[in-house]
Design a protein around this motif. Structure first.
Motif, PDB file in Angstrom:
ATOM      1  N   LYS A 156       0.918   1.071   7.205  1.00 56.29           N
ATOM      2  CA  LYS A 156       1.534   0.065   6.349  1.00 56.29           C
ATOM      3  C   LYS A 156       1.594  -1.315   6.996  1.00 56.29           C
ATOM      4  O   LYS A 156       1.532  -2.340   6.312  1.00 56.29           O
ATOM      5  CB  LYS A 156       2.942   0.522   5.968  1.00 56.29           C
ATOM      6  CG  LYS A 156       3.667  -0.366   4.969  1.00 56.29           C
ATOM      7  CD  LYS A 156       3.056  -0.278   3.594  1.00 56.29           C
ATOM      8  CE  LYS A 156       3.872  -1.036   2.562  1.00 56.29           C
ATOM      9  NZ  LYS A 156       3.240  -1.028   1.226  1.00 56.29           N
TER      10      LYS A 156
ATOM     11  N   SER B  52       3.236   4.151   6.146  1.00 61.45           N
ATOM     12  CA  SER B  52       3.947   4.044   4.874  1.00 61.45           C
ATOM     13  C   SER B  52       4.955   5.184   4.751  1.00 61.45           C
ATOM     14  O   SER B  52       4.953   6.137   5.537  1.00 61.45           O
ATOM     15  CB  SER B  52       2.950   4.080   3.713  1.00 61.45           C
ATOM     16  OG  SER B  52       2.254   5.316   3.716  1.00 61.45           O
TER      17      SER B  52
ATOM     18  N   TYR C 218       1.263  -7.088   7.185  1.00 61.92           N
ATOM     19  CA  TYR C 218       1.963  -6.135   6.322  1.00 61.92           C
ATOM     20  C   TYR C 218       1.120  -5.902   5.077  1.00 61.92           C
ATOM     21  O   TYR C 218       0.770  -6.851   4.362  1.00 61.92           O
ATOM     22  CB  TYR C 218       3.341  -6.668   5.936  1.00 61.92           C
ATOM     23  CG  TYR C 218       4.119  -5.748   5.025  1.00 61.92           C
ATOM     24  CD1 TYR C 218       4.845  -4.683   5.545  1.00 61.92           C
ATOM     25  CD2 TYR C 218       4.102  -5.934   3.648  1.00 61.92           C
ATOM     26  CE1 TYR C 218       5.539  -3.816   4.716  1.00 61.92           C
ATOM     27  CE2 TYR C 218       4.796  -5.077   2.806  1.00 61.92           C
ATOM     28  CZ  TYR C 218       5.517  -4.021   3.346  1.00 61.92           C
ATOM     29  OH  TYR C 218       6.198  -3.170   2.510  1.00 61.92           O
TER      30      TYR C 218
ATOM     31  N   GLU D 288      -2.968  -0.599   0.020  1.00 64.89           N
ATOM     32  CA  GLU D 288      -3.567   0.088   1.156  1.00 64.89           C
ATOM     33  C   GLU D 288      -4.584  -0.766   1.912  1.00 64.89           C
ATOM     34  O   GLU D 288      -4.678  -0.694   3.131  1.00 64.89           O
ATOM     35  CB  GLU D 288      -4.224   1.388   0.690  1.00 64.89           C
ATOM     36  CG  GLU D 288      -4.713   2.247   1.834  1.00 64.89           C
ATOM     37  CD  GLU D 288      -5.137   3.635   1.395  1.00 64.89           C
ATOM     38  OE1 GLU D 288      -5.753   4.350   2.199  1.00 64.89           O
ATOM     39  OE2 GLU D 288      -4.845   3.994   0.229  1.00 64.89           O
TER      40      GLU D 288
END
Length: 239
Positions: A134, A127, A191, A195
């Motif tokens: 991520k 991320s 994706y 989280e």
């Protein structure tokens, strides 16, 4: 085969520049997918019973994976797909007069249910502020077993046109119940919107070899090979 392996190595080398290889934040991942599947004509049976045109079917999958480290993932998948083809059969009446061809549907597996072991190579991306992984681009191989559900029945329809509107013909042919093995490869991207929760897209190509209990017509359809290509989207949860 060498060209395919070189292609995979090239992808790994190029994506490493963009995607940072990092330790797995979570060890386990559960997924559910749905979409469409494309199959080829089966090979092995008499051509009269393979059809001449394929049909798009549904494809579903439920998966559970374990991240061994930041690069490798193993897991299992339960999948379900439907294999169908169609053909135009020529008809003749009792006087051997040629009639208009009629559509016949061949239900090869209704559905095919597979249990697969999987090995995936992961390429991760962190991320913005590096808090967590991520996204994961992945590619890998699968192998396992399957059950091709079917009842070996046939459906009939009437011609409904002159000169013989009452003529009865076979309009649907169902293969028999079968078991077999399958293998293939998959490529995809997960994706993570949050989280632990994300979305997934996956493309796969697999080949199956099936033995059936369909011994009609001298065992013409008792064994076959078929390629199929599930294309699915889904959800992922990791913990």
């Amino acid at each position: 085969m060498r060209s395919f392996l070189f292609f995979l190595l090239t992808i790994t080398a190029s994506t490493t520049i963009v995607f940072a290889q990092l330790p797995a934040d979570y060890k386990f991942e559960i997924g559910v997918n749905g979409g469409v599947g494309f199959n080829t004509l089966p090979t092995g049976p008499d051509v009269q019973y393979t059809g001449s045109k394929t049909m798009v079917g549904q494809a579903y999958a439920l998966s559970f994976h374990y991240n061994m480290n930041e690069r490798w993932q193993i897991g299992v998948e339960l999948s379900q797909t439907y294999w169908k083809t169609t053909a135009m059969w020529a008809l003749t009446d009792v006087n051997n007069q040629v009639l208009q061809p009629q559509k016949v549907t061949f239900n090869i597996a209704n559905p095919a249910v597979g249990a697969l072991a999987q090995l995936n190579r992961l390429v991760g991306y962190r991320s913005k502020y590096k808090e967590y992984n991520k996204a994961n681009f992945y590619y890998g191989i699968s192998f396992g077993t399957l059950v091709a559900k079917n009842d070996g029945s046939m459906s009939e329809s009437t011609y409904g046109q002159n000169p013989d509107p009452k003529l009865v013909y076979t309009s649907q042919y169902n293969y028999g119940y079968g078991i077999g093995y399958l293998g293939g490869a998959q490529i995809g991207l997960s994706y993570y919107i949050w989280e632990t929760f994300g979305v997934n897209v996956e493309l796969a190509g697999r080949v199956a070899h099936v033995w059936t209990n369909d011994y009609r017509y001298n065992g013409a359809n008792s064994e076959y090979n078929i390629f199929y290509f599930p294309c699915t989207v889904g959800l992922r949860y990791r913990f």
